[in-house]
Design a protein around this motif. Structure first.
Motif, short mmCIF file in Angstrom:
data_model
loop_
_atom_site.label_atom_id
_atom_site.label_comp_id
_atom_site.label_asym_id
_atom_site.label_seq_id
_atom_site.Cartn_x
_atom_site.Cartn_y
_atom_site.Cartn_z
N ASP A 735 0.84 -1.20 0.00
CA ASP A 735 0.00 0.00 0.00
C ASP A 735 0.87 1.25 0.00
O ASP A 735 2.04 1.23 0.42
CB ASP A 735 -0.90 0.02 1.24
N ALA A 736 0.30 2.36 -0.45
CA ALA A 736 1.02 3.63 -0.44
C ALA A 736 0.04 4.77 -0.20
O ALA A 736 -1.16 4.66 -0.49
CB ALA A 736 1.76 3.85 -1.76
N LYS A 737 0.58 5.87 0.33
CA LYS A 737 -0.25 7.04 0.61
C LYS A 737 0.64 8.28 0.65
O LYS A 737 1.80 8.22 1.07
CB LYS A 737 -0.96 6.86 1.96
N VAL A 738 0.07 9.40 0.24
CA VAL A 738 0.75 10.69 0.36
C VAL A 738 -0.20 11.64 1.07
O VAL A 738 -1.37 11.79 0.67
CB VAL A 738 1.13 11.27 -1.02
N ASN A 739 0.30 12.28 2.13
CA ASN A 739 -0.47 13.24 2.91
C ASN A 739 0.05 14.64 2.67
O ASN A 739 1.27 14.88 2.73
CB ASN A 739 -0.37 12.92 4.40
N PHE A 740 -0.86 15.58 2.41
CA PHE A 740 -0.50 16.99 2.23
C PHE A 740 -1.24 17.81 3.27
O PHE A 740 -2.47 17.78 3.33
CB PHE A 740 -0.91 17.50 0.84
N ARG A 741 -0.52 18.54 4.09
CA ARG A 741 -1.15 19.47 5.04
C ARG A 741 -1.05 20.86 4.44
O ARG A 741 0.03 21.47 4.39
CB ARG A 741 -0.48 19.41 6.40
N ARG A 747 -6.27 19.51 5.03
CA ARG A 747 -5.36 18.45 4.59
C ARG A 747 -6.01 17.68 3.45
O ARG A 747 -7.24 17.60 3.33
CB ARG A 747 -5.05 17.49 5.73
N ILE A 748 -5.19 17.10 2.59
CA ILE A 748 -5.66 16.20 1.55
C ILE A 748 -4.71 15.02 1.49
O ILE A 748 -3.55 15.10 1.92
CB ILE A 748 -5.76 16.88 0.16
N ALA A 775 -10.10 14.50 1.54
CA ALA A 775 -9.86 15.88 1.96
C ALA A 775 -10.50 16.08 3.32
O ALA A 775 -11.62 15.61 3.57
CB ALA A 775 -10.45 16.87 0.94
N GLY A 776 -9.79 16.77 4.21
CA GLY A 776 -10.29 16.96 5.56
C GLY A 776 -10.11 18.37 6.05
O GLY A 776 -9.16 19.08 5.65
N TRP A 777 -11.02 18.78 6.91
CA TRP A 777 -10.98 20.12 7.50
C TRP A 777 -11.29 20.01 8.98
O TRP A 777 -12.15 19.24 9.40
CB TRP A 777 -12.01 21.02 6.83
N THR A 778 -10.54 20.74 9.80
CA THR A 778 -10.82 20.83 11.23
C THR A 778 -10.84 22.29 11.63
O THR A 778 -10.10 23.13 11.10
CB THR A 778 -9.76 20.09 12.05
#
Length: 779
Positions: A735-741, A747-748, A775-778
């Protein structure tokens, strides 16, 4: 069925100990306790004896998660059977306990029991989906029954999901989209879906009250869970001439003699086909899942008394209302049912049923913690109820598409009640705790025949089964610090169990409904535990834990019988005297902190008398049946190695990796002697999981994950081993993932699971290569 605090509870102010909010370290906790593997920001929420793992936001960031159970897919020597996104039958497995033994896993959300102890199988998986993945603060996992605070259902292990506290005014929103191209046999399609999590929390300024409202929505298309085989037809009459049947040569199983020479070929179902596997004529089509979850959490904390109320509602609609038929006649029309001729033989196409399952369930609970004299007292009470659970199934394909005849199964009232009272007293070098727990589980299921399977028109009663179990327990546990380096914890648990109000009904010869009742059963058990922990030096600790545990039969294991035509019980169909499972357990841990690297080694052993498992074998009367039976003795032992590295080799690189080797066998099984000595069904010999996270920049993180399990036996005799549909195969997923803040609030992420597109199976196919955007928002 209970959840207890760690070794120290929130202490009353009169003892001079500091106030502790949920999630803050207890007053006697060691912040760098290296015997708890995983995240270091928060203390573990359950008693950490035996192998204990705590996963937090650092680990969650490295996971492509749509369902909450996805958050623990890299946990050591642990397994979640999730066939597709939205699968409500996601059964957990610990070490040598498989997902078919759900009654051996105690699962809680914020301390409220969500384990489904109504039976013991895949269909009784814990209610993980009562919480969305964005709400979770941490996952705590303890392997084995090494604390007297927990019922014998912890024989496999314990999972506690802790959600985020409301510490200020807050809000969050997350949206996801996912897709899976799938190509298997004659099915070639892309399945997609989306999910959303959202909520807000309010905390009273300079006051004790808080409230959180949250919700989760999911709509998912999963790959076909089932493929359908043609059945050999009798007689010489030809059927409809068709093409398109698919032969999978891997459905042949090689059953070897002692010298390794193949002697028999057989399909997973056990049908011998003279060296020719049965053709596949259809897939059951996409699994369409719609889920809606809502939750209200009300909190009170004035520094002395802390209370919380929770109400969670979950709606699940799962539809298998499409069939992908591969057969075509001479006019290129689809053929999904009936007698057909192909590949030089006559066959019957059957079983292409359409179905729909709808559930509406809720969890309600309250917990209160407060000082009472010298004691820290905590009370937890909850109920889980199935307000609606209906399953509609057509009698074949033609009846399905034309709203013809079928069956309708209605459940209710079904659910459980649990209560848990704990009192703790802390002295200078001694923590004494005692308490009581109670539970009541009940089920009631009625099956009808209907003229319109989807509308369940004109239902005609067929059968009804129902029953209850209850358990009352008392326990005590004492932790004594003999020296600064050595502590011992001893505990004792008494359980009183009762099964009652069980019965089965069916239509008698005169048309009247006839009921027969099961006799009430009672039993009890005393289960001791003992654990010793020694600090060899400030960076090295060793822990030895011993336990005995008793897991009593569930409602479904006991009340499973069938009736004869005259309405009396068929005594060959069930065993009303199933004994409880009794285990003897041992776990040795050695942990060393090297600074940037922490290593934990674990050696475990478990021997179980009277393992309860459903298989085909001799019942108590010497008659061959397929039902829950008691396996005289099983045993498992193994070795685990866990590594945690932070800023290892290069700054910004974090690694969590683990491997396990185990041997899990049937020692003696008088119901099926041929299984003696066989490696236990569905248990792999090897497991490896790993998650690597690298902070490329302060705002960008790259992730690689790997999951591996060696090929286990598919059946209890160890004769069926394969890597195709119908078998439990080897599992490999990269598996792979890239997180962007983007900033403090946004964040996406983008990820892919099963990069290599490995085709693996848990009877049903696992997902192939899958893509996720989030995509996330706090606030």
């Amino acid at each position: 069925m209970n959840r207890k605090q760690p070794d120290a509870a929130e202490a009353p102010a009169s003892t001079g100990q500091a106030k502790s909010r949920t999630g803050d370290a207890p007053a006697n906790a060691v912040a760098d306790d290296i015997l708890v593997v995983g995240q270091r920001e928060r203390p573990i929420e359950i008693a950490p004896r035996g192998l204990a793992v705590s996963l937090g936001q650092e680990q969650f960031a490295g996971t492509n998660a749509v369902n909450v159970s996805d958050l623990i897919k890299y946990a050591p020597n642990f397994f979640i059977r999730r066939r597709y996104i939205g699968d409500s039958n996601a059964g957990p497995g610990f070490r040598g306990t498989s997902g078919q033994q759900a009654a051996r896993t105690l699962v809680m959300i914020d301390g409220f029991v969500v384990s489904n102890f109504l039976s013991n199988g895949i269909g009784n998986s814990p209610k993980f989906d009562l919480v969305g993945p964005q709400e979770v603060r941490q996952f705590d996992i303890v392997y084995g029954p090494y604390s007297s605070r927990y019922v014998g259902n912890s024989m496999g292990g314990i999972v506690n999901i802790t959600t985020n506290d409301v510490e200020r005014t807050e809000g969050f929103l997350s949206v996801q989209g996912f897709a899976q191209p799938f190509d298997q046999y004659g099915t070639d399609a892309t399945y997609a879906g989306g999910a959303a999590d959202g909520g807000f929390g309010l905390r009273q300024k300079d006051g004790p009250w808080s409230v959180r409202v949250s919700g989760h929505y999911l709509r998912s298309e999963g790959q076909p869970p089932n493929f359908l085989f043609l059945l050999p037809a009798t007689g010489a009459a030809a059927g409809t001439a068709v093409t398109g049947a698919v032969i999978d040569p891997d459905t042949l199983t090689r059953v070897a003699t002692a010298n390794g020479v193949p002697t028999t070929t057989t399909r997973p179902s056990g049908t011998v086909l003279a060296n020719d596997p049965a053709p596949i004529f259809a897939s059951q089509g996409r699994a369409l899942v719609t889920q809606l979850q809502g939750k209200l959490r009300l909190g009170y904390d004035d520094g002395t008394i802390k209370a919380e109320g929770l109400f969670a509602y979950w709606h699940n609609l799962e539809q298998l209302n499409e069939v992908d038929c591969y057969l075509r006649d001479a006019q290129n029309n689809r053929v999904c049912e009936g007698r057909v001729t192909t590949l030089g033989r006559n066959w019957t196409a059957a079983g292409a049923n359409l179905s729909r399952n709808v559930r509406e369930e809720y969890l309600a609970g309250i917990k209160v913690a407060a000082p009472v004299g010298p004691f820290a007292v905590k009370l937890v009470a909850s109920t889980f109820q199935t307000a609606k659970m209906q399953t509609e199934t057509s009698n074949g394909y033609v009846a399905g598409i034309n709203r013809g005849a079928g069956t309708f199964t209605d459940n209710g009232p079904t659910g459980w009640y649990t209560g848990d009272l704990t009192l703790e007293y802390k002295a200078d070098r001694n923590l004494f705790a005692f308490g009581a727990t109670a539970s009541l589980y009940k089920t009631d299921q009625t099956r009808y025949n209907t003229s319109d399977w989807l509308a369940h028109t004109a239902p005609v009663f067929v059968t009804r089964n129902f029953g209850k179990t209850r358990q009352l327990s008392l326990w005590g546990e004492d932790r004594l610090e003999l020296t600064d380096a050595l502590s011992i914890t001893a505990g004792l648990r008494y359980d009183d169990w009762r099964a009652f109000s069980g019965g089965l009904g069916r239509v008698g010869t005169a048309g009247a409904i006839i009921y027969n009742s099961y006799a009430t059963r009672t039993n009890n058990a005393v289960s001791p535990t003992l654990s010793a922990e020694l600090a060899l030096d400030p960076r090295t600790k060793v822990q030895l834990s011993l336990a005995m545990a008793t897991r009593f039969p569930t409602v479904g294991e006991l009340f499973q019988g069938a009736l004869n035509s005259d309405g009396t019980f068929n005594i060959n169909s069930f065993d009303p005297n199933l004994p409880p499972e009794r285990s003897n357990d041992a776990n040795l841990l050695l942990a060393r902190d090297f600074g940037k690297l922490r290593l934990t080694g674990s050696v475990f052993y478990q021997r179980v008398k009277n393992s309860l498992f459903s298989f085909q074998g001799l019942n108590q009367f010497g008659v061959i049946t397929t039902s829950f039976k008691s396996i005289d003795v099983t045993r498992q032992y193994g070795v685990e190695l866990l590594a945690e590295a932070r800023n290892f080799l290069i700054d910004g690189l974090s690694v969590d990796a683990n491997g396990a080797w185990l041997d899990s066998r049937i020692v003696r099984n008088s119901a099926l002697p041929a299984s003696n000595g066989v490696f236990f069904q569905r248990i792999p010999r090897w497991r490896f999981n790993g998650n690597l996270r690298y902070d490329i920049t302060p705002r960008v993180q790259g992730v690689l994950g790997v999951r591996y399990a060696s090929r286990p036996n598919t059946d209890i005799l160890g004769l069926q081993r394969g890597h195709t549909y119908g078998y439990i195969s080897e599992l490999f997923a990269l598996d792979a993932k890239v997180n962007f803040r983007l900033n403090e609030h946004m964040r996406i992420s983008a990820g892919v699971d099963n990069i290599t597109n490995s085709r693996d199976f848990v009877i049903h196919p696992y997902p192939e290569r899958s893509f996720l955007l989030e995509a996330g928002w706090t606030l």
